[in-house]
Design an enzyme around this catalytic site. Structure first.
Site, PDB file in Angstrom:
ATOM      1  N   TRP A   1      50.672  45.333  82.901  1.00 32.89           N
ATOM      2  CA  TRP A   1      52.016  45.099  83.413  1.00 32.89           C
ATOM      3  C   TRP A   1      52.875  44.270  82.457  1.00 32.89           C
ATOM      4  O   TRP A   1      54.047  44.563  82.258  1.00 32.89           O
ATOM      5  CB  TRP A   1      51.958  44.440  84.787  1.00 32.89           C
ATOM      6  CG  TRP A   1      51.532  45.392  85.861  1.00 32.89           C
ATOM      7  CD1 TRP A   1      51.812  46.734  85.924  1.00 32.89           C
ATOM      8  CD2 TRP A   1      50.753  45.099  87.020  1.00 32.89           C
ATOM      9  NE1 TRP A   1      51.251  47.288  87.053  1.00 32.89           N
ATOM     10  CE2 TRP A   1      50.589  46.310  87.751  1.00 32.89           C
ATOM     11  CE3 TRP A   1      50.173  43.944  87.527  1.00 32.89           C
ATOM     12  CZ2 TRP A   1      49.882  46.385  88.946  1.00 32.89           C
ATOM     13  CZ3 TRP A   1      49.469  44.014  88.727  1.00 32.89           C
ATOM     14  CH2 TRP A   1      49.319  45.223  89.424  1.00 32.89           C
TER      15      TRP A   1
ATOM     16  N   GLU B   1      38.262  37.829  90.406  1.00 29.85           N
ATOM     17  CA  GLU B   1      38.403  37.251  91.745  1.00 29.85           C
ATOM     18  C   GLU B   1      37.800  38.194  92.776  1.00 29.85           C
ATOM     19  O   GLU B   1      38.491  39.057  93.330  1.00 29.85           O
ATOM     20  CB  GLU B   1      39.877  36.989  92.088  1.00 29.85           C
ATOM     21  CG  GLU B   1      40.493  35.817  91.350  1.00 29.85           C
ATOM     22  CD  GLU B   1      41.933  35.551  91.774  1.00 29.85           C
ATOM     23  OE1 GLU B   1      42.547  36.439  92.403  1.00 29.85           O
ATOM     24  OE2 GLU B   1      42.438  34.461  91.477  1.00 29.85           O
TER      25      GLU B   1
ATOM     26  N   GLU C   1      41.786  30.198  85.918  1.00 27.72           N
ATOM     27  CA  GLU C   1      43.138  30.542  86.363  1.00 27.72           C
ATOM     28  C   GLU C   1      43.577  29.555  87.432  1.00 27.72           C
ATOM     29  O   GLU C   1      42.852  29.297  88.386  1.00 27.72           O
ATOM     30  CB  GLU C   1      43.172  31.972  86.919  1.00 27.72           C
ATOM     31  CG  GLU C   1      44.514  32.387  87.510  1.00 27.72           C
ATOM     32  CD  GLU C   1      44.467  33.801  88.092  1.00 27.72           C
ATOM     33  OE1 GLU C   1      43.800  34.673  87.496  1.00 27.72           O
ATOM     34  OE2 GLU C   1      45.072  34.023  89.155  1.00 27.72           O
TER      35      GLU C   1
END
Length: 343
Positions: free
Chosen positions: A80, A178, A265
């Site tokens: 993205w 995750e 993160e």
């Protein structure tokens, strides 16, 4: 008159000799203290400074066995906002933001690696090669919420990465970004062991970071049933305005049970990536991570219109960002990086 002339002549030659015998002031050495402060670490090349990392007890330690804490930035989902996956951006993160680690978040789903493997892999290797050149640690992140459904693809990818980079102490493997609400012992741990075994065939030393249940927050479950292999740590993710003292307490309990953590993160805002920029809770997290020598990467190096993005829309892809191109979150995190990772 001749006597006065002789005095003047002698004075002239003495002045000339005096000027020629001294070093030019431009090259004069500064007066440095004999013993510089021990709390100041000059990191021009983090890997040269710390060397091969390993897990010792509940800490990640350097080549000398001393606990080490890396701080840096995570790139955004590669498919993205891949425009920042450039050597120039990596160099700027080292030189100006003073990062000691960067994270290449290679998207797997959503038209990422599964659909375009060569294009997404190329973005990762560009960042990894640049990090090695700059002397940074670099996390190769399989950025996937359902990696257990893509075990064979992950195995092939990490086998290739280990073959390519296994001899470089810069590299850290994050094998499951995750996980969702699936069993640690029944799903995440077995997947992790398969990928670790594939990596270890070609890289016996470098760190492997394992995701934990529920967006990499349930670290206590991993502490209760850890992977029985060396140099394995576990991922803890948080967003400061959402995940507060209760998650720090859970992390402390996991550490006390003997596992090492890495925050690959975190955001300064809400878990949505948006909402309030919570400086108070972020500072509380920074203190917790400093106190426990937990390394971290901030999410994210992106110009998306959201609170967690470090850059403003349109910021150039090659670094050199002026303050006007950096978001409030980015300025806040950059200040911390520059204070804690002095040049």
């Amino acid at each position: 008159m001749r006597k006065k002339y002789n005095y003047l002549l002698v004075a002239f030659f003495f002045l000339l000799w005096s000027c020629q015998s001294k070093e030019p002031t431009a090259t004069a050495k500064p007066n440095l203290p004999a013993n510089p402060p021990t709390d100041v670490v000059t990191v021009t090349n983090a890997v040269a400074q710390f060397g091969q990392l390993r897990v010792q007890g509940n800490r990640i330690v350097d080549k000398n066995g001393s606990p080490v804490q890396l701080r840096g930035m995570s790139f955004f989902w590669s498919q993205w906002i891949g425009k920042y996956y450039t050597p120039e951006a990596v160099k700027w993160l080292k030189d100006d933001w003073r990062c000691t680690v960067v994270r290449a978040a290679m998207a797997v789903d959503y038209e990422g690696y599964l659909q375009n493997p060569e294009a997404e892999k190329q973005k990762v290797t560009t960042v990894v090669d640049a990090a090695i050149e700059q002397g940074l640690y670099v996390i190769i992140d399989w950025h996937d919420h359902e990696a257990e459904k893509h075990t064979e693809q992950a195995k092939a990818f990490f086998t290739e990465m280990a073959q390519r980079y296994g001899d470089k102490p810069n590299v850290i493997y994050e094998i499951f970004n995750e996980p969702l609400d699936v069993s640690w012992s029944g799903v995440i741990k077995p997947y992790s062991e398969i990928i670790i075994n594939a990596i270890r065939q070609h890289d016996p030393d470098n760190l492997v970071i394992c995701g934990t249940r529920n967006w990499s927050q349930q670290v206590e479950e991993a502490a209760n049933d850890p992977i029985k292999q060396p140099n394995v740590a576990y991922t803890l993710h948080f967003y400061a305005a959402t995940h507060k003292q209760w998650l720090r307490d859970a992390a402390a309990r996991a550490l006390n049970k003997g596992i090492a953590l890495m925050v690959t993160e975190y955001g300064t805002c809400e878990a949505s990536g948006n909402g309030v920029l919570d400086q108070t809770e972020t500072k509380a997290w920074w203190k917790f991570m400093d106190d426990n020598k937990i390394s971290w990467c901030n999410w994210s190096l992106a110009d998306k219109e959201e609170t967690s993005a470090a850059l403003k829309p349109g910021a150039k892809s090659t670094g050199g960002w002026a303050d006007a191109e950096i978001s409030p979150s980015g300025l806040f995190v950059r200040e911390e990086l520059r204070a804690k990772n002095p040049k």
